[in-house]
Design an enzyme around this catalytic site. Structure first.
Site, PDB file in Angstrom:
ATOM      1  N   ARG A 106      -0.717  -2.427  -6.454  1.00 62.03           N
ATOM      2  CA  ARG A 106      -0.859  -3.561  -5.537  1.00 62.03           C
ATOM      3  C   ARG A 106      -1.788  -4.613  -6.167  1.00 62.03           C
ATOM      4  O   ARG A 106      -1.511  -5.805  -6.092  1.00 62.03           O
ATOM      5  CB  ARG A 106      -1.411  -3.069  -4.200  1.00 62.03           C
ATOM      6  CG  ARG A 106      -1.698  -4.159  -3.157  1.00 62.03           C
ATOM      7  CD  ARG A 106      -2.080  -3.482  -1.845  1.00 62.03           C
ATOM      8  NE  ARG A 106      -2.793  -4.359  -0.935  1.00 62.03           N
ATOM      9  CZ  ARG A 106      -2.230  -5.129  -0.017  1.00 62.03           C
ATOM     10  NH1 ARG A 106      -0.912  -5.153   0.085  1.00 62.03           N
ATOM     11  NH2 ARG A 106      -2.958  -5.869   0.796  1.00 62.03           N
ATOM     12  N   ARG A 131       0.863  -1.168   0.000  1.00 57.26           N
ATOM     13  CA  ARG A 131       0.000   0.000   0.000  1.00 57.26           C
ATOM     14  C   ARG A 131       0.908   1.229   0.000  1.00 57.26           C
ATOM     15  O   ARG A 131       2.052   1.156   0.453  1.00 57.26           O
ATOM     16  CB  ARG A 131      -0.907   0.014   1.224  1.00 57.26           C
ATOM     17  CG  ARG A 131      -1.832  -1.200   1.347  1.00 57.26           C
ATOM     18  CD  ARG A 131      -2.635  -1.158   2.647  1.00 57.26           C
ATOM     19  NE  ARG A 131      -3.549  -2.287   2.759  1.00 57.26           N
ATOM     20  CZ  ARG A 131      -3.258  -3.452   3.334  1.00 57.26           C
ATOM     21  NH1 ARG A 131      -2.044  -3.641   3.851  1.00 57.26           N
ATOM     22  NH2 ARG A 131      -4.151  -4.424   3.399  1.00 57.26           N
ATOM     23  N   HIS A 178      -3.432 -10.356   3.777  1.00 53.89           N
ATOM     24  CA  HIS A 178      -4.873 -10.551   3.955  1.00 53.89           C
ATOM     25  C   HIS A 178      -5.140 -11.557   5.073  1.00 53.89           C
ATOM     26  O   HIS A 178      -4.477 -12.596   5.150  1.00 53.89           O
ATOM     27  CB  HIS A 178      -5.510 -11.063   2.662  1.00 53.89           C
ATOM     28  CG  HIS A 178      -5.571 -10.028   1.581  1.00 53.89           C
ATOM     29  ND1 HIS A 178      -5.757 -10.349   0.244  1.00 53.89           N
ATOM     30  CD2 HIS A 178      -5.500  -8.674   1.634  1.00 53.89           C
ATOM     31  CE1 HIS A 178      -5.781  -9.241  -0.473  1.00 53.89           C
ATOM     32  NE2 HIS A 178      -5.620  -8.216   0.342  1.00 53.89           N
ATOM     33  N   LYS A 193      -2.115  -2.470   7.987  1.00 53.65           N
ATOM     34  CA  LYS A 193      -3.545  -2.436   8.287  1.00 53.65           C
ATOM     35  C   LYS A 193      -3.872  -3.460   9.357  1.00 53.65           C
ATOM     36  O   LYS A 193      -3.456  -4.616   9.276  1.00 53.65           O
ATOM     37  CB  LYS A 193      -4.335  -2.748   7.005  1.00 53.65           C
ATOM     38  CG  LYS A 193      -5.820  -2.502   7.111  1.00 53.65           C
ATOM     39  CD  LYS A 193      -6.477  -2.697   5.758  1.00 53.65           C
ATOM     40  CE  LYS A 193      -7.966  -2.417   5.821  1.00 53.65           C
ATOM     41  NZ  LYS A 193      -8.613  -2.601   4.492  1.00 53.65           N
ATOM     42  N   HIS A 217      -3.094   2.307  -5.495  1.00 55.28           N
ATOM     43  CA  HIS A 217      -3.478   0.941  -5.129  1.00 55.28           C
ATOM     44  C   HIS A 217      -3.555   0.019  -6.340  1.00 55.28           C
ATOM     45  O   HIS A 217      -3.516  -1.212  -6.194  1.00 55.28           O
ATOM     46  CB  HIS A 217      -4.827   0.967  -4.399  1.00 55.28           C
ATOM     47  CG  HIS A 217      -4.941  -0.061  -3.322  1.00 55.28           C
ATOM     48  ND1 HIS A 217      -4.166  -0.042  -2.180  1.00 55.28           N
ATOM     49  CD2 HIS A 217      -5.733  -1.162  -3.215  1.00 55.28           C
ATOM     50  CE1 HIS A 217      -4.481  -1.076  -1.411  1.00 55.28           C
ATOM     51  NE2 HIS A 217      -5.425  -1.768  -2.014  1.00 55.28           N
ATOM     52  N   TYR A 222      -8.910 -11.654  -7.016  1.00 56.55           N
ATOM     53  CA  TYR A 222      -7.997 -11.536  -8.159  1.00 56.55           C
ATOM     54  C   TYR A 222      -8.141 -12.698  -9.137  1.00 56.55           C
ATOM     55  O   TYR A 222      -7.761 -12.583 -10.300  1.00 56.55           O
ATOM     56  CB  TYR A 222      -6.555 -11.415  -7.674  1.00 56.55           C
ATOM     57  CG  TYR A 222      -6.344 -10.188  -6.827  1.00 56.55           C
ATOM     58  CD1 TYR A 222      -6.362  -8.913  -7.398  1.00 56.55           C
ATOM     59  CD2 TYR A 222      -6.167 -10.286  -5.447  1.00 56.55           C
ATOM     60  CE1 TYR A 222      -6.203  -7.782  -6.623  1.00 56.55           C
ATOM     61  CE2 TYR A 222      -6.006  -9.151  -4.660  1.00 56.55           C
ATOM     62  CZ  TYR A 222      -6.032  -7.905  -5.252  1.00 56.55           C
ATOM     63  OH  TYR A 222      -5.886  -6.775  -4.478  1.00 56.55           O
TER      64      TYR A 222
END
Length: 320
Positions: free
Chosen positions: A269, A135, A292, A160, A266, A301
């Site tokens: 990424r 990020r 994640h 995050k 983003h 994805y």
């Protein structure tokens, strides 16, 4: 600090509970907005009805996004449930479900066109976004100690969810990183001669008074100016602000004549994850590299590259 003792109380509680500065600013913004909406009534004299009215105002009158509604609700839930001990209970307010949005992905030739229109520093920033799946905030927070070119790894700190992780680092970036490190070192030496250095996390500066002189704590992408530390008030040099690479990207995308896609930081990424999956990498590996919690987040994805309908031909192919 605010002139309002009540807001200062909220700020101190957020810091005491370990919330990030970004969350602190967001929660204070929505709490102030809530108070102003109700003509400066004190929150202790309001309750679930006023909260529900405010959320409806945001949804109907302001037409804000679903995620924005959620942040506002989280701020008010923190205020009432955790600080004022006035639980909101069931508000009878339900957000509309947000549909799945497929991310925008650039092709390798498009990425090369954008890179061609960036200066050396910004080229390195976006190379890290694309090459390591970062990020933009994670990239700009990189410190010298987080880089390990020998192992080809990069430590991502306080990401995050306040989590650390390790991701891959391309050795092709060694020369660019070395040049940027030399630039950062010169800035730090100049700052150290004046008695200050990079901003340090938490109370590290008090525990280790000379830590700001250690090159390992210097940001890879230091800011062009000094500023007061948001917690201590001491002069320091923070990392580059996010608006700097964003402005550079906007110009580079325009120069590359990429008009069909909405490109932001983003996007690189997203492209990182998509291109890894297209190259046959395991989805669990990609999940770990992206940080994640749930593999279902990474599975978006597979829809971008069409793996969910792999081997299925369009019926019109039978006619041609």
């Amino acid at each position: 600090m605010s002139s309002s003792p009540f807001l200062n109380f909220i700020r101190s509680e957020l810091r005491l509970r370990g919330y990030s500065l970004k969350t602190e600013k967001s929660y204070l913004y929505w709490i102030k907005y809530f108070i102003r909406y109700h003509q400066l009534k004190h929150p202790t004299n309001m309750g679930p009805e006023e909260v529900r009215d405010f959320l409806s105002f945001l949804a109907v009158e302001k037409n804000v996004a679903i995620n924005t509604q959620k942040v506002a609700l989280n701020a008010l839930a923190f205020l009432y449930n955790k600080l004022l001990d006035q639980p909101l209970g069931n508000l009878g307010f339900q957000h509309a479900k947000q549909g799945r949005r497929l991310p925008i992905v650039l092709s390798p030739p498009e990425i090369q066109k954008i890179f061609f229109n960036l200066n050396e520093r910004d080229h390195l920033i976006f190379s890290l976004l694309y090459g390591s799946g970062l990020r933009i905030s994670e990239c700009l927070r990189i410190r010298i100690q987080d880089i390990n070119l020998e192992q080809g790894s990069l430590a991502v700190r306080c990401s995050k969810g306040n989590k650390d992780r390790t991701t891959i680092l391309s050795r092709k970036l060694a020369e660019s990183i070395s040049n940027q490190k030399n630039y950062a070192l010169k800035i730090q030496q100049k700052d150290n001669s004046k008695g200050y250095g990079p901003s340090l996390p938490f109370a590290l500066g008090k525990k280790y008074p000379n830590a700001f002189r250690q090159f390992s704590w210097m940001f890879l992408f230091p800011s062009v100016s000094i500023c007061p530390h948001p917690l201590t008030g001491e002069l320091c040099r923070h990392h580059l602000h996010e608006t700097v690479p964003r402005k550079a990207l906007k110009k580079a995308v325009y120069a590359a004549n990429i008009l069909e896609k909405r490109v932001n930081c983003h996007t690189f990424r997203h492209s990182f994850a998509t291109h890894l999956l297209m190259a046959g990498r395991d989805i669990r590996t990609v999940q770990e590299l992206l940080g994640h919690n749930d593999v279902s987040t990474t599975q978006i994805y597979t829809h971008v590259i069409g793996q969910h309908f792999a081997g299925t031909d369009s019926p019109i192919d039978q006619l041609l």
